[in-house]
Enzyme design. Structure first.
Site, short mmCIF file in Angstrom:
data_model
loop_
_atom_site.label_atom_id
_atom_site.label_comp_id
_atom_site.label_asym_id
_atom_site.label_seq_id
_atom_site.Cartn_x
_atom_site.Cartn_y
_atom_site.Cartn_z
N CYS A 1 0.86 -1.18 0.00
CA CYS A 1 0.00 0.00 0.00
C CYS A 1 0.90 1.23 0.00
CB CYS A 1 -0.91 -0.03 1.23
SG CYS A 1 -1.89 1.47 1.42
N CYS B 1 -5.11 5.97 -3.75
CA CYS B 1 -4.43 4.68 -3.74
C CYS B 1 -3.02 4.94 -4.27
CB CYS B 1 -5.17 3.68 -4.63
SG CYS B 1 -4.29 2.14 -4.90
#
Length: 196
Positions: A2, A135
């Site tokens: 991530c 993201c």
């Protein structure tokens, strides 16, 4: 992996453990290094793999041309004329679950060109199974696909749904990318204590 979580972790390590300058940590996508400069964090990302441009897909009655790259996480990138008009939940879900990306699926990014080296992005994330405000690996994937399609060099500014503009820089040789970095802010929202 991530990207945004990694930026936040680097700032957390800076605050809690007094880590300064450059730090590194291991993720399932490999070792990630970060450089801290105030509220900004620059991540050295893993080298992207599996770039596929102009992939034709059948989605119901529609045929779409999409791009694909793994920037630590598999991502589909779809250029659109107006990113604000996209049904991210509906179209994103259909692409995320498409058999071409099975069995794990892929995150889906819809991008709109804003300037020569700037795009806006909206992302449908697997696991969340809906649109998210940002993201990090999607920002990187979107910028790299944009650079490959437009045949431009970095950095590429990427405006996310949450309002921040992140920077993706890289060295490009044809359709190969290396030394990919993601730079953006990581701010503390709150502090608290937990009794165990």
């Amino acid at each position: 992996m991530c990207g945004n979580g990694a930026r936040c972790f680097a700032r957390f390590a800076n605050k809690v453990a007094r880590a300064e300058g450059k730090i590194s940590f291991e993720t399932p996508a490999g070792v990630i290094s970060a450089e801290l400069a105030g509220d900004l964090v620059t991540l050295q990302m893993t080298e992207p793999t599996d770039l596929r441009l102009s992939v034709p897909l059948q989605i119901g009655a529609d045929k779409k041309i999409v791009h694909f790259i793994n920037s630590g996480v598999p991502h589909v990138v779809v250029p659109v004329s107006q990113v604000g008009d996209v049904d991210v939940s509906g179209e994103g879900s259909a692409l995320r679950h498409h058999e071409a990306f099975s069995p794990k699926g892929a995150n889906v990014n819809f991008i709109q060109k804003r300037e020569a080296n700037k795009i806006a992005v909206r992302t449908y994330e697997r696991g969340v199974e809906d649109e998210t405000l940002a993201c990090g690996t999607g920002v990187v994937a979107s910028a790299l696909v944009f650079a490959a399609c437009e045949k431009i060099n970095g950095p590429v500014g990427v405006l996310v749904r949450g309002g921040d503009e992140l920077q993706v820089d890289f060295e490009r040789s044809g359709e190969q990318f290396k030394n990919v970095t993601l730079t953006g802010p990581a701010e503390f929202a709150f502090e608290g204590t937990v009794e165990v």
